[in-house]
Enzyme design. Structure first.
Site, mmCIF file in Angstrom:
data_model
loop_
_atom_site.group_PDB
_atom_site.id
_atom_site.type_symbol
_atom_site.label_atom_id
_atom_site.label_comp_id
_atom_site.label_asym_id
_atom_site.label_seq_id
_atom_site.Cartn_x
_atom_site.Cartn_y
_atom_site.Cartn_z
ATOM 1 C CE1 TYR A 98 0.631 8.120 2.338
ATOM 2 C CE2 TYR A 98 1.228 5.731 1.961
ATOM 3 C CZ TYR A 98 0.255 6.510 2.539
ATOM 4 O OH TYR A 98 -0.833 6.209 3.002
ATOM 5 C CG ASN B 65 4.192 -6.101 12.219
ATOM 6 O OD1 ASN B 65 4.228 -6.670 13.684
ATOM 7 N ND2 ASN B 65 4.403 -5.033 11.670
ATOM 8 C CG ASP C 58 -1.612 1.108 1.370
ATOM 9 O OD1 ASP C 58 -2.837 1.007 0.722
ATOM 10 O OD2 ASP C 58 -1.395 2.302 1.777
HETATM 11 P P1 NDP Z 1 1.110 1.531 11.817
HETATM 12 O O1 NDP Z 1 -0.072 1.541 12.522
HETATM 13 O O2 NDP Z 1 1.131 0.634 10.840
HETATM 14 O O3 NDP Z 1 2.345 1.814 12.667
HETATM 15 C C1 NDP Z 1 3.565 1.851 12.279
HETATM 16 C C2 NDP Z 1 4.628 2.211 13.517
HETATM 17 O O4 NDP Z 1 4.572 1.097 14.279
HETATM 18 C C3 NDP Z 1 5.870 2.511 13.017
HETATM 19 O O5 NDP Z 1 6.513 3.430 14.005
HETATM 20 C C4 NDP Z 1 6.681 0.944 13.312
HETATM 21 O O6 NDP Z 1 8.040 1.364 13.525
HETATM 22 C C5 NDP Z 1 5.905 0.675 14.760
HETATM 23 N N1 NDP Z 1 5.701 -0.588 14.433
HETATM 24 C C6 NDP Z 1 5.275 -1.656 13.338
HETATM 25 N N2 NDP Z 1 5.329 -2.892 13.780
HETATM 26 C C7 NDP Z 1 5.738 -2.938 15.188
HETATM 27 C C8 NDP Z 1 5.896 -3.974 15.912
HETATM 28 N N3 NDP Z 1 5.787 -5.314 15.486
HETATM 29 N N4 NDP Z 1 6.131 -3.688 17.186
HETATM 30 C C9 NDP Z 1 6.790 -2.317 17.610
HETATM 31 N N5 NDP Z 1 6.416 -1.381 16.817
HETATM 32 C C10 NDP Z 1 6.005 -1.669 15.499
HETATM 33 O O7 NDP Z 1 1.164 3.062 11.116
HETATM 34 P P2 NDP Z 1 0.850 3.613 9.733
HETATM 35 O O8 NDP Z 1 0.399 4.998 9.932
HETATM 36 O O9 NDP Z 1 2.176 3.515 8.849
HETATM 37 O O10 NDP Z 1 -0.206 2.919 9.037
HETATM 38 C C11 NDP Z 1 0.021 1.753 8.247
HETATM 39 C C12 NDP Z 1 -0.174 1.839 6.699
HETATM 40 O O11 NDP Z 1 -1.509 2.505 6.533
HETATM 41 C C13 NDP Z 1 0.490 3.273 6.235
HETATM 42 O O12 NDP Z 1 1.952 2.847 5.875
HETATM 43 C C14 NDP Z 1 -0.160 3.477 4.933
HETATM 44 O O13 NDP Z 1 0.160 2.488 3.912
HETATM 45 C C15 NDP Z 1 -1.546 3.435 5.456
HETATM 46 N N6 NDP Z 1 -2.121 4.623 5.892
HETATM 47 C C16 NDP Z 1 -3.031 5.443 5.105
HETATM 48 C C17 NDP Z 1 -3.585 6.512 5.378
HETATM 49 C C18 NDP Z 1 -4.644 7.043 4.415
HETATM 50 O O14 NDP Z 1 -5.059 8.361 4.805
HETATM 51 N N7 NDP Z 1 -5.180 6.214 3.428
HETATM 52 C C19 NDP Z 1 -2.993 7.352 6.447
HETATM 53 C C20 NDP Z 1 -1.945 6.444 7.319
HETATM 54 C C21 NDP Z 1 -1.685 5.285 6.794
HETATM 55 P P3 NDP Z 1 9.251 1.059 12.581
HETATM 56 O O15 NDP Z 1 8.627 1.302 11.142
HETATM 57 O O16 NDP Z 1 10.309 1.983 13.244
HETATM 58 O O17 NDP Z 1 9.618 -0.582 12.766
#
Ligand code: NDP
Length: 274
Positions: A51, A241, A46
């Site tokens: 982005y 995950n 996604d």
């Molecule tokens: P998430 O809820 O997926 O959380 C991501 C964060 O959690 C990062 O800081 C990551 O850290 C951390 N994380 C991930 N896995 C773990 C784990 N197993 N243990 C501990 N920490 C973890 O946030 P997003 O906002 O990125 O949402 C996911 C996706 O949804 C986005 O990437 C995007 O594709 C989509 N999205 C769509 C939007 C829209 O308006 N349509 C808006 C926002 C997001 P690290 O990367 O440092 O490991």
């Protein structure tokens, strides 16, 4: 390799229930992250024009060795490009960056209601679908009123509405609207960007199952029937995950997570973001 359930969208297209998100990942880092995700078994990616990492996703797809047709690829139309002609142009730009000649799912990123262009934008999405340039079309951050307006205008029901959804914002009323129209619910920020991973209730459930809070939250999404797209740039977390298909939450676990609802957004309110 881990087996991700496959859901069927309202137009018959199949989508992996768990995919990989790349919001806030720099273009240069995106290629490695997506490659790690593909190696770990993810088959859905996604991204979005805004982005700034569609090219990075495209490089990963081109070099991963995984055939293009085995990957479900989603991108999104940015707010400034809404409107019939602008949508068609923006779609071409996204495809060029992604290095592919079709996407699997194209989404209107936000309704931006004050701009009042999403009905025209939807007509362009319908054309892209009819021309076979995207295999499904959908929306993101649409509230019930925005969905109703599209449904009045168009015979093409969005396949997906991608919305903020996690245990602190469970979106029960919106999920009921989706169910009534055959629209799949896709959860963005499924881990609330990490904000809920310290929650004591989730921690207690995770300990009981010998899992992490993130895995418990992802299992909860799958239980609800959501499509879910966690993001991480950390290889061990990327693998963690998707390693969520060999345990199940109990009815008590689900009840405890349901009780965490707070109506708390981590991102913008779709009614006012323009
Ligand atoms: P998430 O809820 O997926 O959380 C991501 C964060 O959690 C990062 O800081 C990551 O850290 C951390 N994380 C991930 N896995 C773990 C784990 N197993 N243990 C501990 N920490 C973890 O946030 P997003 O906002 O990125 O949402 C996911 C996706 O949804 C986005 O990437 C995007 O594709 C989509 N999205 C769509 C939007 C829209 O308006 N349509 C808006 C926002 C997001 P690290 O990367 O440092 O490991």
């Amino acid at each position: 390799m881990t087996s991700v359930p496959i859901l069927t969208l309202n137009n018959g297209l199949e989508i992996p229930q768990l995919g990989f998100g790349v919001f806030q990942v720099e273009d240069a880092l995106t290629t490695d992250a997506v490659r790690t995700a593909l190696e770990s078994g993810y088959r859905s990616i996604d991204t979005a024009a805004v982005y700034g990492n569609e090219a990075g996703v495209g490089r990963a797809l081109a070099t991963s060795g995984v055939p293009r047709e085995e990957v479900f690829l989603t991108t999104k139309l940015w707010n400034d490009d809404q409107g019939y002609d602008a949508t068609l142009t923006a779609f071409d730009t996204s495809l060029a960056k992604l290095g592919t000649d079709y996407v699997d799912l194209y989404l209107i990123h936000w309704p931006t209601p004050a701009r009042d262009r999403y009905p025209d934008t939807w007509r362009a999405m319908e054309k892209l679908l009819a021309d076979g340039r995207t295999r499904a079309i959908g929306v993101s951050n649409f509230q019930p009123a925005h969905l109703e307006r599209l449904l009045e205008q168009s015979g093409v029901v969005p396949s997906v509405n991608q919305v903020e959804l996690h245990p602190y914002l469970q979106q029960a009323p919106l999920r009921a609207v989706h169910a009534g129209h055959g629209i799949a619910t896709e959860a963005w920020s499924p881990l609330a960007q990490g904000a809920l991973l310290q929650d004591p209730a989730l921690d207690a459930i995770a300990r009981r199952h010998g899992r992490t809070p993130a895995q418990v939250v992802l299992r909860w999404h799958l239980h609800l029937g959501n499509i879910v797209i966690p993001k991480s740039v950390t290889p061990a977390r990327i693998r963690q995950n998707i390693d969520v298909f060999d345990f199940a939450l109990t009815a008590e676990d689900i009840e405890a997570i349901t009780a965490l609802e707070r109506g708390e957004r981590t991102g913008p309110d779709p009614d006012t973001l323009n």
